[in-house]
Design an enzyme around this catalytic site. Sequence first.
Site, PDB file in Angstrom:
ATOM      1  N   ARG A 171       0.767  -1.222  -0.104  1.00  0.00           N
ATOM      2  CA  ARG A 171      -0.002   0.095   0.014  1.00  0.00           C
ATOM      3  C   ARG A 171       1.069   1.193  -0.057  1.00  0.00           C
ATOM      4  NH1 ARG A 171       0.074   1.384   5.254  1.00  0.00           N
ATOM      5  NH2 ARG A 171      -1.594   2.856   5.143  1.00  0.00           N
ATOM      6  N   ARG A 175      -2.639  10.744   1.636  1.00  0.00           N
ATOM      7  CA  ARG A 175      -3.497  11.324   2.560  1.00  0.00           C
ATOM      8  C   ARG A 175      -4.230  12.542   1.876  1.00  0.00           C
ATOM      9  NH1 ARG A 175       0.730  12.817   6.806  1.00  0.00           N
ATOM     10  NH2 ARG A 175       0.584  10.620   7.724  1.00  0.00           N
ATOM     11  N   ARG A 248      20.204  -5.963   1.769  1.00  0.00           N
ATOM     12  CA  ARG A 248      20.692  -4.662   1.021  1.00  0.00           C
ATOM     13  C   ARG A 248      21.577  -3.827   1.701  1.00  0.00           C
ATOM     14  NH1 ARG A 248      21.024  -3.854  -3.960  1.00  0.00           N
ATOM     15  NH2 ARG A 248      20.226  -1.530  -3.991  1.00  0.00           N
ATOM     16  N   ARG A 279      19.170   9.706  -0.609  1.00  0.00           N
ATOM     17  CA  ARG A 279      18.574  10.709   0.432  1.00  0.00           C
ATOM     18  C   ARG A 279      19.968  11.567   0.832  1.00  0.00           C
ATOM     19  NH1 ARG A 279      14.966   8.313   5.283  1.00  0.00           N
ATOM     20  NH2 ARG A 279      16.876   7.285   5.815  1.00  0.00           N
ATOM     21  N   GLU A 303      23.219   9.370   1.003  1.00  0.00           N
ATOM     22  CA  GLU A 303      22.990   7.739   1.345  1.00  0.00           C
ATOM     23  C   GLU A 303      22.835   6.937   0.052  1.00  0.00           C
ATOM     24  OE1 GLU A 303      19.983   7.656   4.534  1.00  0.00           O
ATOM     25  OE2 GLU A 303      19.070   6.132   3.312  1.00  0.00           O
ATOM     26  N   TYR A 351      12.889  -6.344   9.508  1.00  0.00           N
ATOM     27  CA  TYR A 351      13.366  -4.981   9.806  1.00  0.00           C
ATOM     28  C   TYR A 351      12.324  -4.440  10.911  1.00  0.00           C
ATOM     29  CZ  TYR A 351      13.195  -0.078   9.606  1.00  0.00           C
ATOM     30  OH  TYR A 351      13.305   1.418   9.878  1.00  0.00           O
ATOM     31  N   ASP A 353      11.525  -1.026  13.644  1.00  0.00           N
ATOM     32  CA  ASP A 353      11.714  -0.001  13.815  1.00  0.00           C
ATOM     33  C   ASP A 353      12.097   0.155  15.427  1.00  0.00           C
ATOM     34  OD1 ASP A 353      11.430   1.931  11.934  1.00  0.00           O
ATOM     35  OD2 ASP A 353       8.948   1.828  11.739  1.00  0.00           O
TER      36      ASP A 353
HETATM   37  P1  FDA Z   1      21.537  -3.069  16.023  1.00  0.00           P
HETATM   38  O1  FDA Z   1      21.925  -3.439  14.706  1.00  0.00           O
HETATM   39  O2  FDA Z   1      21.532  -1.645  16.233  1.00  0.00           O
HETATM   40  O3  FDA Z   1      22.607  -3.696  17.246  1.00  0.00           O
HETATM   41  C1  FDA Z   1      23.267  -4.931  16.940  1.00  0.00           C
HETATM   42  C2  FDA Z   1      24.885  -4.732  17.455  1.00  0.00           C
HETATM   43  O4  FDA Z   1      25.292  -5.892  17.633  1.00  0.00           O
HETATM   44  C3  FDA Z   1      25.494  -3.870  16.363  1.00  0.00           C
HETATM   45  O5  FDA Z   1      26.242  -2.808  17.100  1.00  0.00           O
HETATM   46  C4  FDA Z   1      26.698  -5.088  16.045  1.00  0.00           C
HETATM   47  O6  FDA Z   1      27.981  -4.529  15.644  1.00  0.00           O
HETATM   48  C5  FDA Z   1      26.873  -5.861  17.160  1.00  0.00           C
HETATM   49  N1  FDA Z   1      27.251  -7.370  16.735  1.00  0.00           N
HETATM   50  C6  FDA Z   1      26.635  -7.992  15.641  1.00  0.00           C
HETATM   51  N2  FDA Z   1      27.239  -9.011  15.649  1.00  0.00           N
HETATM   52  C7  FDA Z   1      28.348  -9.191  16.456  1.00  0.00           C
HETATM   53  C8  FDA Z   1      29.296  -9.965  17.012  1.00  0.00           C
HETATM   54  N3  FDA Z   1      29.529 -11.226  16.428  1.00  0.00           N
HETATM   55  N4  FDA Z   1      30.119  -9.708  18.123  1.00  0.00           N
HETATM   56  C9  FDA Z   1      29.854  -8.703  18.662  1.00  0.00           C
HETATM   57  N5  FDA Z   1      29.149  -7.791  18.395  1.00  0.00           N
HETATM   58  C10 FDA Z   1      28.006  -7.921  17.341  1.00  0.00           C
HETATM   59  N6  FDA Z   1      13.837   2.947  13.324  1.00  0.00           N
HETATM   60  C11 FDA Z   1      13.152   3.964  13.536  1.00  0.00           C
HETATM   61  O7  FDA Z   1      12.188   3.814  14.571  1.00  0.00           O
HETATM   62  N7  FDA Z   1      13.013   5.186  13.132  1.00  0.00           N
HETATM   63  C12 FDA Z   1      14.040   5.503  11.921  1.00  0.00           C
HETATM   64  O8  FDA Z   1      13.878   6.466  11.391  1.00  0.00           O
HETATM   65  C13 FDA Z   1      14.809   4.256  11.614  1.00  0.00           C
HETATM   66  N8  FDA Z   1      15.642   4.761  10.662  1.00  0.00           N
HETATM   67  C14 FDA Z   1      16.559   3.359  10.395  1.00  0.00           C
HETATM   68  C15 FDA Z   1      17.453   3.841   9.212  1.00  0.00           C
HETATM   69  C16 FDA Z   1      18.450   3.013   8.704  1.00  0.00           C
HETATM   70  C17 FDA Z   1      19.228   3.070   7.549  1.00  0.00           C
HETATM   71  C18 FDA Z   1      18.136   1.672   9.232  1.00  0.00           C
HETATM   72  C19 FDA Z   1      18.907   0.080   8.800  1.00  0.00           C
HETATM   73  C20 FDA Z   1      17.563   1.447  10.231  1.00  0.00           C
HETATM   74  C21 FDA Z   1      16.424   2.468  10.911  1.00  0.00           C
HETATM   75  N9  FDA Z   1      15.691   2.082  11.865  1.00  0.00           N
HETATM   76  C22 FDA Z   1      14.888   3.239  12.209  1.00  0.00           C
HETATM   77  C23 FDA Z   1      15.644   0.721  12.761  1.00  0.00           C
HETATM   78  C24 FDA Z   1      16.437   1.017  13.880  1.00  0.00           C
HETATM   79  O9  FDA Z   1      17.938   1.053  13.507  1.00  0.00           O
HETATM   80  C25 FDA Z   1      16.774  -0.437  14.493  1.00  0.00           C
HETATM   81  O10 FDA Z   1      15.242  -0.751  15.203  1.00  0.00           O
HETATM   82  C26 FDA Z   1      17.716  -0.774  15.722  1.00  0.00           C
HETATM   83  O11 FDA Z   1      18.744  -0.300  15.370  1.00  0.00           O
HETATM   84  C27 FDA Z   1      17.589  -2.078  16.066  1.00  0.00           C
HETATM   85  O12 FDA Z   1      18.584  -2.481  17.237  1.00  0.00           O
HETATM   86  P2  FDA Z   1      19.268  -3.739  17.424  1.00  0.00           P
HETATM   87  O13 FDA Z   1      19.803  -3.939  18.663  1.00  0.00           O
HETATM   88  O14 FDA Z   1      18.357  -4.908  16.848  1.00  0.00           O
HETATM   89  O15 FDA Z   1      20.260  -4.029  16.439  1.00  0.00           O
END
Ligand code: FDA
Length: 373
Positions: A171, A175, A248, A279, A303, A351, A353
Amino acid sequence: MKKYDYVIVGGGLFGGVMAWYARKNGKTCLIIEKREHLGGNIYCENVQGIPVHRYGAHIFHTSGKKVWEFVNSLAEFNRYTNCPVADYHGEMYNLPFNMNTFSKMWGVSTPEEAKVKIEEQRSGVTGQPSNLEEQAISLVGTDIYEKLIRGYTEKQWGRACKELPSFIIKRLPVRYTYDNNYFNDLYQGIPIGGYNVITEKLFEGCDLMLKTDYLADKETFDAMGNRVVYTGMIDAYFKYCFGKLEYRSLRFEDDIYDVDNYQGVAVVNHTAREVPYTRTIEHKHFECTVPYSKIPKTVVTREYPEAWEEGMEPYYPVNDEKNQKLYKKYEELGKKEEKVLFGGRLAEYKYYDMDKVIASAMWKAEAEFGKPE
Ligand code: FDA
């Protein structure tokens, strides 16, 4: 060797919320983080006195009162409201698609006139859309598709819209009001001073091992904790035994400009196919209550979407049937690891948020420790 109640792999939001609950319950925690900083993808780097969202623009928005109260107990939030604009060959349009967009595109002024225009333009597609192009046109018509969707989507996925499956766009929010607020959520904002304020509170009292890959010495780290919280990639945890999950990726390039206001808004989507980035983010506008003229320079990040290969940052899971099937196999293996709690965007191949990842961590933490007093 020091022993901990919890070894938490990953210093992102999921790991942070688990650590916060563990500490509140008197447990000891060791955080193992690959990067040189905590925060995961919400990390902000201070450049020219501006908190730069290092891994992409992060706008906090939620309708969950409990999550909103939790994050507000950690930091004060400003009143930032996301109102991005689209740049198509220098023509600027408001997003999400709303009466301001339609008025600029067609000169219409009432919702009725806009509806007639969209209806006219959608009529070209009959029957079930067979690809993303047909799907988008069937939802919003040809002009919006050509100017605001096609180029952006093709850059994002690295493929022509005609070759992309229709399900990617289920979708498109349309608006019929003059409302440029991107999100429909009840609460929205950015922590004053950036997201590191939250990160510091979440990990307070924990021991840290930065620049350390848990998987490089898994047995040693496992022996250091009674319980392990793992937030890294699930396929890597199981040594890719069923094959690799696909992502990606993104590349970010910063420019510092000698002006106090470069684009007049935090987020501009570049929708022309010829512009290689999707962006531009001007970070100082996230700090909307600080007058932009207070800092004479500005930081702008471009970006660029990229194909993902092992070793690159995995940003977006590829949410198709093939990858979901593969993830399910890893998820089943995960259930057999009794000492390990898997969570977060990489361990759940999802994915998420920020508010959703916090809610999921709160839910799992409360199952583990009970509700905080
Ligand atoms: P996250 O990736 O943050 O943390 C995991 C950590 O584990 C990382 O620091 C990594 O280095 C570490 N790690 C992995 N493997 C490891 C290993 N083997 N040993 C040691 N460390 C390890 N959400 C939102 O609400 N509003 C927004 O505007 C956005 N915008 C946005 C933009 C972009 C480009 C992306 C990709 C994502 C967003 N998000 C978002 C989503 C948001 O980034 C997401 O919800 C959180 O960062 C997820 O937190 P996590 O702890 O799950 O993962």
